[in-house]
Write an enzyme that holds these catalytic residues in place. Structure first.
Site, PDB file in Angstrom:
ATOM      1  CG  ASP A 125      -1.739  -1.143   1.438  1.00 53.29           C
ATOM      2  OD1 ASP A 125      -2.095  -1.758   0.416  1.00 53.29           O
ATOM      3  OD2 ASP A 125      -2.048  -1.483   2.596  1.00 53.29           O
TER       4      ASP A 125
HETATM    5  N1  URA Z   1      -0.957  -6.074   3.850  1.00 53.94           N
HETATM    6  C1  URA Z   1      -1.481  -4.841   3.868  1.00 53.94           C
HETATM    7  O1  URA Z   1      -2.523  -4.626   4.458  1.00 53.94           O
HETATM    8  N2  URA Z   1      -0.849  -3.862   3.223  1.00 53.94           N
HETATM    9  C2  URA Z   1       0.316  -4.041   2.577  1.00 53.94           C
HETATM   10  O2  URA Z   1       0.866  -3.080   2.020  1.00 53.94           O
HETATM   11  C3  URA Z   1       0.877  -5.320   2.572  1.00 53.94           C
HETATM   12  C4  URA Z   1       0.215  -6.323   3.207  1.00 53.94           C
END
Ligand code: URA
Length: 256
Positions: A125
């Site tokens: 993310d």
């Molecule tokens: N899980 C998440 O919620 N976000 C990420 O960026 C990676 C794994």
């Protein structure tokens, strides 16, 4: 945002770089991309068997652009073999993991100085930092992302409140997300006396999986950092720095 030490080309400053310009010597290009050795290539050029952009060339050492120039040996086009590239980036917060973005936000590819068409292996993310692999090797990427391959990914999670043992066990055993149970996960406390910071190790990579697993129990994830991807960590790389993987690191994934 800089490239860190890697085992390839060195620039004049002594710092290694893989900014590819495509410029190379004609004989070197032909030797790298045909079955002939450099000495044989030199002979062939002198015999008038090589053209560049449809012009006869008799000088083996001229500079050409291996990507853009039309190089022919006995009339047959010689193309640059696609190099396989594997990069480990310490992804900083604030960059999205996609090849381009319609909202014009900064992407992880803006950090990496190369003309090669790389893509990220999986996603992090915008607010997540840590290990992100990028490559132009589709087969390698598919292998690593395939659930059967079970690559372990560890995330350090800062939670909005302490995690209790009951919820820890539930999350570790698997919970329903999108109607499907998550695979077993390892969840451990990072410090003995701070129950709001945990390390979770997953073998899956569903969309926003870590955040959604904790949100399911009313937690808010304050900070999320991927500390490892298989045997790889961001050790030695600051956020925004990257390096090429070594052959051993690549082969360790594919068990060669
Ligand atoms: N899980 C998440 O919620 N976000 C990420 O960026 C990676 C794994």
């Amino acid at each position: 945002m800089t490239e860190r030490k890697n085992s390839n080309k060195k620039s004049s400053s002594g710092k290694e770089s893989f900014t590819d310009t495509g410029k190379t010597r004609l004989n070197k290009f032909l030797a790298n991309n045909s079955e002939f050795a450099r000495r044989k290539i030199d002979e062939m050029v002198l015999q008038g068997r090589v053209t560049v952009n449809h012009k006869l060339i008799l000088e083996p050492g001229i500079q050409i652009d291996g990507v853009k120039d039309d190089v022919r040996l006995d009339g047959e086009r010689i193309r640059e073999k696609t190099k396989k590239t594997y990069i480990l980036l310490h992804k900083p917060i604030g960059f999205i993991t996609t090849t381009d973005d319609e909202k014009n936000r900064r992407t992880v590819l803006d950090i990496i100085k190369t003309q090669e068409k790389l893509f990220p292996i999986g996603r992090l993310d915008i607010d997540t930092s840590g290990v992100l692999l990028l490559t132009n090797d589709g087969e390698f990427a598919n292998k690593l992302m395939h659930p059967r391959f079970k690559v372990e990914k560890t995330y350090i999670v800062n939670l909005s409140r302490p995690l209790d043992e009951k919820i820890r066990l539930k999350l570790a055993g698997g919970i329903k997300l999108d109607g499907k149970k998550t695979a077993p996960a390892k969840i451990v406390f990072v410090n003995k006396d701070a129950y709001d910071v945990v390390a979770i190790t997953l073998t899956e990579g569903r969309n926003r999986q870590v955040r959604r697993m904790f949100e399911n129990y009313g937690f808010f994830v304050r900070k999320l950092h991927r500390s490892s991807y298989g045997h790889l960590t961001v050790d030695g790389l600051k956020a925004g720095e990257y390096r090429k993987l070594t052959t051993q690191e690549i082969n360790k994934f594919t068990n060669k």
